[in-house]
Scaffold this active site. Structure first.
Site, PDB file in Angstrom:
ATOM      1  NE  ARG A  33      -1.031  -9.296   4.476  1.00 28.23           N
ATOM      2  CZ  ARG A  33      -0.032  -8.664   3.846  1.00 28.23           C
ATOM      3  NH1 ARG A  33       1.227  -9.002   4.095  1.00 28.23           N
ATOM      4  NH2 ARG A  33      -0.297  -7.702   2.980  1.00 28.23           N
ATOM      5  NE  ARG A  58       6.010  -9.143   5.999  1.00 29.73           N
ATOM      6  CZ  ARG A  58       5.432  -8.365   5.101  1.00 29.73           C
ATOM      7  NH1 ARG A  58       4.570  -8.876   4.234  1.00 29.73           N
ATOM      8  NH2 ARG A  58       5.716  -7.073   5.036  1.00 29.73           N
ATOM      9  CE  LYS A  93       7.177  -6.708   2.110  1.00 31.70           C
ATOM     10  NZ  LYS A  93       6.198  -6.389   1.035  1.00 31.70           N
ATOM     11  CE  LYS A 138       6.554 -11.125   0.918  1.00 31.12           C
ATOM     12  NZ  LYS A 138       5.794 -10.539  -0.214  1.00 31.12           N
ATOM     13  CB  CYS A 162      -2.409  -6.552  -6.293  1.00 34.99           C
ATOM     14  SG  CYS A 162      -2.547  -4.905  -7.001  1.00 34.99           S
ATOM     15  CB  CYS A 208      -3.185  -0.677  -1.940  1.00 33.26           C
ATOM     16  SG  CYS A 208      -1.385  -0.691  -1.987  1.00 33.26           S
ATOM     17  CB  CYS A 229       2.164   0.175  -7.521  1.00 32.67           C
ATOM     18  SG  CYS A 229       2.818  -0.821  -6.182  1.00 32.67           S
ATOM     19  CB  CYS A 275       0.944  -7.501  -4.303  1.00 32.68           C
ATOM     20  SG  CYS A 275       1.789  -6.266  -3.309  1.00 32.68           S
TER      21      CYS A 275
HETATM   22  C1  SRM Z   1      -2.780  -8.678  -0.096  1.00 29.55           C
HETATM   23  C2  SRM Z   1      -1.564  -8.774  -1.035  1.00 29.55           C
HETATM   24  C3  SRM Z   1      -1.955  -8.730  -2.495  1.00 29.55           C
HETATM   25  C4  SRM Z   1      -3.136  -9.607  -2.857  1.00 29.55           C
HETATM   26  O1  SRM Z   1      -3.927  -9.114  -3.671  1.00 29.55           O
HETATM   27  O2  SRM Z   1      -3.244 -10.753  -2.378  1.00 29.55           O
HETATM   28  C5  SRM Z   1      -0.559  -7.664  -0.833  1.00 29.55           C
HETATM   29  C6  SRM Z   1      -0.938  -6.409  -0.534  1.00 29.55           C
HETATM   30  C7  SRM Z   1      -0.035  -5.394  -0.253  1.00 29.55           C
HETATM   31  N1  SRM Z   1       1.266  -5.478  -0.358  1.00 29.55           N
HETATM   32 FE1  SRM Z   1       2.276  -6.996  -1.205  1.00 29.55          FE
HETATM   33  N2  SRM Z   1       0.721  -8.087  -1.031  1.00 29.55           N
HETATM   34  C8  SRM Z   1       0.681  -9.417  -1.203  1.00 29.55           C
HETATM   35  C9  SRM Z   1       1.672 -10.214  -1.704  1.00 29.55           C
HETATM   36  C10 SRM Z   1       2.869  -9.741  -2.189  1.00 29.55           C
HETATM   37  C11 SRM Z   1       3.771 -10.481  -3.024  1.00 29.55           C
HETATM   38  C12 SRM Z   1       3.549 -11.892  -3.550  1.00 29.55           C
HETATM   39  C13 SRM Z   1       4.132 -12.942  -2.636  1.00 29.55           C
HETATM   40  O3  SRM Z   1       4.632 -12.607  -1.543  1.00 29.55           O
HETATM   41  O4  SRM Z   1       4.072 -14.101  -3.023  1.00 29.55           O
HETATM   42  C14 SRM Z   1       4.809  -9.640  -3.324  1.00 29.55           C
HETATM   43  C15 SRM Z   1       5.996  -9.946  -4.272  1.00 29.55           C
HETATM   44  C16 SRM Z   1       7.040 -10.802  -3.646  1.00 29.55           C
HETATM   45  C17 SRM Z   1       8.039  -9.957  -2.953  1.00 29.55           C
HETATM   46  O5  SRM Z   1       7.862  -9.691  -1.770  1.00 29.55           O
HETATM   47  O6  SRM Z   1       8.991  -9.494  -3.628  1.00 29.55           O
HETATM   48  C18 SRM Z   1       4.531  -8.409  -2.636  1.00 29.55           C
HETATM   49  C19 SRM Z   1       5.329  -7.340  -2.706  1.00 29.55           C
HETATM   50  C20 SRM Z   1       5.053  -6.125  -1.996  1.00 29.55           C
HETATM   51  C21 SRM Z   1       5.956  -5.015  -1.923  1.00 29.55           C
HETATM   52  C22 SRM Z   1       7.354  -4.945  -2.570  1.00 29.55           C
HETATM   53  C23 SRM Z   1       8.323  -5.555  -1.628  1.00 29.55           C
HETATM   54  C24 SRM Z   1       9.739  -5.414  -2.083  1.00 29.55           C
HETATM   55  O7  SRM Z   1      10.627  -5.525  -1.240  1.00 29.55           O
HETATM   56  O8  SRM Z   1       9.969  -5.187  -3.275  1.00 29.55           O
HETATM   57  C25 SRM Z   1       5.324  -4.042  -1.143  1.00 29.55           C
HETATM   58  C26 SRM Z   1       5.843  -2.650  -0.794  1.00 29.55           C
HETATM   59  C27 SRM Z   1       6.814  -2.673   0.337  1.00 29.55           C
HETATM   60  O9  SRM Z   1       6.948  -3.694   1.024  1.00 29.55           O
HETATM   61  O10 SRM Z   1       7.440  -1.618   0.546  1.00 29.55           O
HETATM   62  C28 SRM Z   1       4.054  -4.601  -0.758  1.00 29.55           C
HETATM   63  C29 SRM Z   1       3.039  -3.982   0.030  1.00 29.55           C
HETATM   64  C30 SRM Z   1       1.782  -4.330   0.136  1.00 29.55           C
HETATM   65  C31 SRM Z   1       0.723  -3.490   0.864  1.00 29.55           C
HETATM   66  C32 SRM Z   1       0.786  -3.862   2.318  1.00 29.55           C
HETATM   67  C33 SRM Z   1       0.806  -1.976   0.604  1.00 29.55           C
HETATM   68  C34 SRM Z   1       1.616  -1.160   1.607  1.00 29.55           C
HETATM   69  O11 SRM Z   1       2.740  -1.577   1.953  1.00 29.55           O
HETATM   70  O12 SRM Z   1       1.095  -0.109   2.017  1.00 29.55           O
HETATM   71  C35 SRM Z   1      -0.512  -4.025   0.179  1.00 29.55           C
HETATM   72  C36 SRM Z   1      -1.807  -3.936   0.971  1.00 29.55           C
HETATM   73  C37 SRM Z   1      -2.948  -3.644   0.028  1.00 29.55           C
HETATM   74  C38 SRM Z   1      -4.276  -3.826   0.662  1.00 29.55           C
HETATM   75  O13 SRM Z   1      -5.030  -2.807   0.764  1.00 29.55           O
HETATM   76  O14 SRM Z   1      -4.625  -4.953   1.050  1.00 29.55           O
HETATM   77  N3  SRM Z   1       3.923  -5.848  -1.291  1.00 29.55           N
HETATM   78  N4  SRM Z   1       3.338  -8.473  -1.960  1.00 29.55           N
HETATM   79  C39 SRM Z   1      -0.674  -9.986  -0.803  1.00 29.55           C
HETATM   80  C40 SRM Z   1      -0.652 -10.405   0.641  1.00 29.55           C
HETATM   81  C41 SRM Z   1       0.361 -11.480   0.850  1.00 29.55           C
HETATM   82  C42 SRM Z   1       0.313 -12.046   2.249  1.00 29.55           C
HETATM   83  O15 SRM Z   1      -0.735 -12.602   2.610  1.00 29.55           O
HETATM   84  O16 SRM Z   1       1.297 -11.886   2.974  1.00 29.55           O
HETATM   85  S1  SF4 Z   2       1.017  -4.263  -6.065  1.00 26.74           S
HETATM   86 FE1  SF4 Z   2       1.101  -2.231  -5.414  1.00 26.74          FE
HETATM   87  S2  SF4 Z   2      -0.968  -1.579  -5.652  1.00 26.74           S
HETATM   88 FE2  SF4 Z   2      -1.066  -3.743  -5.665  1.00 26.74          FE
HETATM   89  S3  SF4 Z   2      -1.410  -4.234  -3.578  1.00 26.74           S
HETATM   90 FE3  SF4 Z   2       0.735  -4.358  -3.903  1.00 26.74          FE
HETATM   91  S4  SF4 Z   2       1.438  -2.405  -3.262  1.00 26.74           S
HETATM   92 FE4  SF4 Z   2      -0.728  -2.198  -3.558  1.00 26.74          FE
END
Ligand code: SRM
Ligand code: SF4
Ligand SMILES: Cc1cc2nc3c(=O)[nH]c(=O)nc-3n(C[C@H](O)[C@H](O)[C@H](O)COP(=O)(O)OP(=O)(O)OC[C@H]3O[C@@H](n4cnc5c(N)ncnc54)[C@H](O)[C@@H]3O)c2cc1C
Ligand SMILES: Cc1cc2nc3c(=O)[nH]c(=O)nc-3n(C[C@H](O)[C@H](O)[C@H](O)COP(=O)(O)O)c2cc1C
Lengths: 598, 563
Positions: B72, B141, B203, B205, B429, B435, B474, B478
């Protein structure tokens, strides 16, 4: 390993036996084989003054020497049969594996029978290389006083059919020896030729050697608990427990892991042994042949005293997937096709080899139409030969099961899909199905008797199978020697056979080192022999440290690996090619370099 | 304070993120990394994954899972030069398997990279002046910034601040350069003045919004900065803290939370403010329970007043009162628009961010051709990625509009001409098969689900209705689903929680409406509600607002809004 009364008819008094036990106790097979050669030598020198137990006739001292060279045990079996018959006839005989035969005694030898197979691409079996080289060399003595006969074992689906035996036969005559009777040329249905040959051999031996009261021989120190109970002719019906694909992704290779139940068979295999499989030909192939020749599968067909429906003959009694010379000859003759006839000429040996490698009988039957009757067909086709598969498990780990790793031979041609008879038979067995098996011992491919010895195992592709057995076994008996495995295949992702098992073995210390070569994962092809060179220093150190080296898999690979090994020894042992050759020869004599190639 | 989580040990022992990554990469017996390195890789912008579709088959075949990795980019504000786009496209073609994936934080992921190719891929990224440092992991991030095409001067200014912040807050360790490039290995005893030797608890943000657009969903950021513009000039930013989406099913200690305003700062105070908030979280964040380690929980655990005071203490200045702001919309604007500088901007819909040639759709080729054209004739143009997973071709001279239109038309990139608002606004997502946390399909499900939902809209005469739908596989959220009018959150294969009642500007969170239901049940539920909406809506009323006004769902305190 105890040499007690279990050994057949030991010509030794009890107390001598105990000494022998002391002497042999804890020796590894290398030591034991050396010893057998040594005693053989002594026995030979006893000619003039035999001790009480060697009651040969002093004045003649005439005694038969049977020498065999055998890769997968067939020649050995024949030689042993002959030995027993000669013994029971009360003649003096010694049975020696070619590399245990003291070649300098050839000049003194009176009567010699050789049973020897052809391996590789017309190469001698590993255990006969020294013997053959010596005879071929200029060091070979004149043999005026020698009478001999040779039985060659082979497989007429190889262009170099029985060449090793034939050349030997010619060479002995060339050296002045007297040929007692014509060279025997046994195909895969070994006994058809071997039986009459042994009878002749016996008769001639009777004439030449006056029968003494009792005979002597070098009893093999390793009493082979006869696996003969089950054989190709009388296989055990075993149940398939698991048939699991080991390779991923479609296309690509299809390698199967089979788990087979031997419970009740009494089959007691050791790591290094192979399992014989009596296959049945693919149904669609049988029908294709019937169609091509416009024959009715239901027709009752008699041959050599047996009568079955033609379909039955073709399904389970005749070779339908491998070409061989006689068949090509018959086809050439029936179709009168000049091209086909030309192929049989010596100058086209290569073309013929290519034909054998890339074609099956059905291809030719379809290409060269001719009229065949069912009887002619059955008479022309060779009996269906069983196939061997290296055993991939140790009883210490799997008890009554036996595991195999089988590469499914399946490929497409313009005329349709083609299969390998046995691998397809196995690949299509379902759990619960019955298959016919027997044990093919391989004394030459054994773990060091001494568990502290290191082993280097080179097994690309399904060549890795016996090493799964080795590693399982060494773990089970708590062997302290190190295990180093070199594996290779086309792709890391899809073809890493038993990957998770090796990973676990590396973790728990039952495997100490593993190097891999995946040939098609990068632009330049990469094979195990490259890794061998790359790690030459370590390889040499391990060998210097007494390690045993094993190679299993494709014939061509084994050749490349040996070249690499030679280079490694030259480089790090700082010797010339001859020195390296010597080094390897010595390894072989000490049974620290064993190959199982196919 | 309880036991620190195991990740804290891994970070501490990692010699500033080096761990045994080099050894892991060199191990030929597995396509995976050693356990600890899997965690460390995140700080380098990579993720170890495996193809979940083939897991079971491979287990039976005695093969390890089909491991691969995504990388990424760290791409503050989501801005790429045409040349960089071409480089990333080439990298993805060579080493990746699923094209380029535009993410909800304005950057690019390349999935399916094999371990043996990771270094080469990272080097290709570095070669075009980019990196992947801190794109994942417990650090700051990717900094997001409003795409904001019209006000080019303002964009330049804010984009500049986003970039500076991203550079300033990133790890100072040379680990990335030593692991992926050929920089000689050191013992890694450099200092991490800001992040500290164990980096952040979780993380972190930061995002910049420019009203009237809330495309970055400023209320979902740990630290949100909302530009306050007074007569064309950037006066400063209203500061919001403690936003976050993620929650875990059945874990009441976790919940989505909207960021809360704490005051106003001037542009020159941005760095100090960000440092203050980040170090506060570094020192007071929960390092024992990772589910409870985000800044939003630190904020709730200590209370907003204390947080504000602590931020001011650390920043060394007092925050001024918030100025207040109004958002008009959140979705992207598509098609051609003319900027104040006379250059043109083309907004392109990229369904769920997936730029990949597949099944006759040639968007990757199309984008490549656009980038190539610009690289040759307008190298200073930009390709900007939006927080809604879309792309904006920015700064195009008028004469290039026609050739670009031609490319866009041939490669199915002109969706905005045909598609309904639903198709244009939906965010999904990644989820399966890559994922590791996915409980249900998301991106892969949309092509079948969306047409069915669209059919309902059409049936009720709501064809063009700009309903925003967000789907996550889930509850991690995201796709920022809790801020959507309609959200589907995966619970199990084929089963989702249906959340309703967010507002279209991203200023109100939705609430759970139906739990753990299947597609037919989802469509049935929406069918009824859309029928009522069509019949009873007030003029110009949005679906989310309608659902709240008519009491279908209660807008709630964010704590309970969790799935
Ligand atoms: C690619 C992306 C979704 C998308 O369809 O675009 C994404 C994909 C993943 N996110 Fe996310 N997140 C993505 C934006 C977000 C957002 C939205 C935002 O940041 O604006 C969120 C919600 C905001 C937040 O952080 O609260 C988000 C909240 C999470 C979480 C929950 C974090 C938390 O503390 O609650 C996880 C799980 C974790 O971190 O444990 C997670 C984890 C993941 C992981 C890395 C799964 C993992 O940890 O094993 C996913 C990878 C899936 C894959 O196969 O690509 N992702 N994730 C986004 C990449 C963002 C970037 O370029 O950095
Ligand atoms: S929302 Fe959940 S299922 Fe979708 S990319 Fe983020 S971690 Fe994976
Ligand atoms: C000691 C020993 C151990 C062995 N261990 C193993 C083992 O562990 N695992 C294992 O898989 N095998 C092993 N083999 C090989 C095995 O015995 C069989 O030879 C192999 O499975 C092929 O037999 P088959 O009956 O399937 O094919 P066959 O019916 O014997 O041969 C099929 C014929 O098809 C033709 N053919 C094959 N491939 C192609 C192609 N790609 N294109 C055109 N024509 C083609 C050839 O003419 C070939 O003769 C071992 C052999 C020996 C001697
Ligand atoms: C790898 C391999 C290569 C062989 N090459 C030949 C050959 O070139 N010519 C031949 O006549 N037989 C060849 N054979 C067939 C063997 O000689 C035949 O199986 C014989 O019965 C083996 O006898 P043994 O068990 O004593 O070695 C080959 C067999 C194997 C397994």
């Amino acid at each position: 390993m105890p040499v007690t009364a279990t050994s057949p008819r030991l010509p030794l008094p009890r107390e001598r036996l105990r000494h022998l036990e002391l002497l042999t106790h804890g020796l590894d097979s290398a030591g034991l084989w050396w010893l057998s050669g040594y005693t053989a030598g002594l026995a030979a020198r006893e000619n003039s003054a035999p001790d009480a137990h060697v009651a040969t006739e002093p004045e003649t001292g005439a005694r038969l020497a049977i020498v065999y060279g055998s890769q997968t045990g067939n020649s050995k079996r024949i030689a042993e049969q002959l030995q027993r018959q000669v013994e029971t006839a009360g003649l003096a005989v010694r049975l020696l594996r070619a590399d245990a035969y003291p070649v300098r005694e050839l000049a003194k030898e009176r009567l010699l029978y050789v049973v020897i197979s052809t391996q590789g691409d017309g190469d001698p079996p590993d255990d006969a290389r020294g013997f053959i080289d010596f005879l071929a060399s200029r060091r070979a003595p004149k043999l005026e006083s020698l009478s001999f006969a040779v039985l060659g074992l082979g497989d007429s689906s190889y262009p170099q059919f029985c060449v090793v035996g034939r050349k030997l036969d010619a060479r002995l005559a060339e050296l002045g020896a007297t040929r007692l009777f014509a060279f025997g040329e046994a195909d895969l249905d070994v006994d058809t030729i071997a039986e009459p040959w042994t009878q002749k051999a016996l008769t001639h031996a009777r004439e030449m050697l006056k029968a003494p009261a009792s005979a002597t021989n070098v009893t093999p120190l390793r009493p082979h608990a006869e696996s003969a109970t089950w054989s190709a002719a009388r296989p055990f019906e075993a149940e398939v427990l698991v048939n699991q694909r080991l390779t991923a992704g479609d296309g690509g290779k299809d390698v199967r892991h089979l788990e087979i139940d031997l419970a009740g068979s009494g089959l007691d295999y050791e790591p290094g042994d192979a399992l014989g499989i009596v296959p049945r030909n693919p149904g669609p192939l049988v029908e294709a042949v019937l169609d091509a020749l416009h024959l009715d599968g239901a027709t009752a067909t008699a041959h050599a005293g047996a009568t079955h429906s033609l379909r039955e003959w073709l399904t389970s009694k005749r070779e339908l997937t491998r070409l061989n010379r006689p068949l090509v000859a018959a086809l050439a003759q029936r179709s009168g096709d000049p091209a086909l006839q030309a192929l049989l000429q010596p100058e086209h040996a290569d073309a013929l080899r290519a034909l054998f490698e890339n074609h099956q009988p059905i291809d030719l039957l379809q290409k060269y139409p001719a009229s065949w009757s069912g009887d002619m067909l059955v008479a022309t086709l060779r009996p269906l030969a069983p196939r061997l598969y290296s055993i991939a498990s140790s009883r210490a780990a799997v008890e009554d099961e036996v595991h195999l790793a089988v590469a499914h031979v399946e490929y497409a041609t313009a005329a349709g899909t083609r299969w390998g008879a046995a691998s397809h038979w196995l690949a299509t067995r379902e759990e619960g199905d019955a298959i016919e098996v027997y044990l093919e011992r391989n004394e030459r491919f054994r773990l060091p008797g001494d568990p502290d010895r290191d082993v280097i195992m080179i097994g690309p592709g399904t060549g890795v199978a016996p090493f799964r057995a080795f590693v399982q076994h060494r773990a089970a008996i708590g062997a302290r020697g190190r295990n180093w495995l070199l594996f290779g295949n086309p792709h890391f992702r899809s073809d890493f056979l038993y990957q998770v098992e090796w990973q676990a073995a590396l973790r728990d210390g039952s495997l100490h080192r593993m190097d891999v070569a995946f040939s098609r994962d990068q632009a330049a092809k990469l094979y195990v022999q490259h890794r061998l060179r790359e790690h030459g220093r370590d390889v040499f150190d391990w060998l210097e440290n007494g390690a045993h080296l094993y190679v299993c898999g494709a014939t061509a690979m084994a050749r490349d690996v040996e070249d690499a090994l030679r280079d490694v020894i030259m480089k790090h042992g700082a010797g010339d090619a001859d020195a390296a050759g010597e080094y390897i020869a010595t390894l072989r004599e000490q049974h620290r370099y064993a190959r199982d190639v196919y | 304070m309880n036991e620190p989580s195991d990740l804290e040990r891994i970070k501490r022992e990692s010699r500033h993120l080096r761990g045994s990554l080099r050894e892991s990469l060199a191990d030929p017996i597995t396509g995976a990394l050693h356990a600890d390195d899997v965690q460390l890789l995140k700080f380098h912008g990579g993720y170890q994954q495996d193809d979940r579709d083939v897991r079971e088959a491979r287990r039976l075949a005695k093969l390890e899972p089909d491991y691969s990795f995504f990388l990424r980019l760290r791409l503050p504000g989501g801005v790429l030069t045409p040349a960089q786009w071409l480089a990333m496209d080439a990298m993805a073609q060579r080493y990746g398997t699923r094209g380029l994936r535009l993410t909800t934080r304005q950057t690019i992921q390349t999935h399916g990279i094999r371990k043996v190719d990771l270094r080469a891929a990272a080097q290709a990224i570095h070669a075009c002046g980019l990196d992947t440092i801190a794109a994942c992991g417990d650090d700051n991030r990717n900094v997001v910034a409003a795409v904001n095409p019209l006000l080019s001067r303002l964009h330049a200014q804010i984009f500049g601040q986003a970039q500076a912040l991203s550079a300033h807050l990133r790890p100072k360790s040379r680990a990335w350069y030593e692991t992926w490039l050929d920089e000689p290995a050191t013992d890694g005893n450099e200092a991490e003045p800001l992040l500290g030797d164990t980096y952040l608890p979780r993380k972190f943000k930061i995002g910049f919004a420019v009203p009237p657009d809330n495309d970055i969903d400023v209320f979902s950021q740990d630290v949100g900065l909302v530009a306050i513009v007074a007569d064309g000039e950037l006066a400063g930013y209203d500061v919001l803290v403690g936003g976050g989406m993620g929650a875990s099913h059945g874990n009441t200690r976790t919940y989505p939370r909207m960021a809360s305003p704490i005051g106003f700062i001037t542009p020159d105070q941005v760095t100090a403010l960000a440092e203050a908030a980040l170090t506060l979280q570094r020192d007071h964040g929960d390092r024992s329970d990772r589910a409870h380690a985000r800044f939003k929980y630190t904020v709730d655990d200590h209370g907003l007043p204390w947080i504000k005071a602590e931020v001011e203490r650390r920043a060394g200045f007092a925050l001024r009162p918030s100025r207040g702001f109004e958002f008009a919309q959140r979705g992207d604007r598509f098609g051609w628009r003319r900027g104040e500088d006379g250059r043109w901007h083309l907004g392109l819909r990229i369904p769920f961010g997936r730029v990949q040639d597949k099944a006759g759709v040639t968007r990757q080729t199309g984008m490549r051709e656009v980038a190539a054209l610009l690289a040759g004739r307008a190298p200073d143009a930009q390709i900007r990625l939006t927080p809604n997973q879309n792309a904006l071709v920015a700064g195009v001279p008028a004469e290039l509009r026609e050739p670009i239109d031609a490319i866009v038309a041939t490669h199915d990139l002109a969706l905005h001409r045909a598609s309904s608002r639903l198709a244009l606004n939906t965010i999904a997502c990644v989820a399966l098969p890559t994922c590791g946390l996915a409980m249900a399909e998301s991106e892969r499900w949309m092509p079948t689900f969306l047409p069915r939902l669209q059919a309902l809209l059409d049936r009720h005469g709501l064809h063009g209705e700009p309903i925003d739908l967000r789907v996550s596989g889930c509850p991690n959220g995201c796709s920022r689903p809790y801020l959507a009018e309609v959200a589907l959150i995966g619970k199990a294969p084929g089963r989702y929680n249906l959340m309703l009642g967010g507002d279209h500007r991203g200023q109100r969170m939705n609430a759970l409406y139906r739990e753990n239901i299947t597609e037919p049940a989802i469509l049935a539920a929406l069918d009824g509600l859309l029928a009522r909406f069509a019949a009873e809506r007030e003029t110009g009323e949005h679906f989310g607002d309608f659902l709240v006004r008519t009491g279908v769902v209660m807008p709630r305190d964010s704590r309970e809004a969790a799935a």
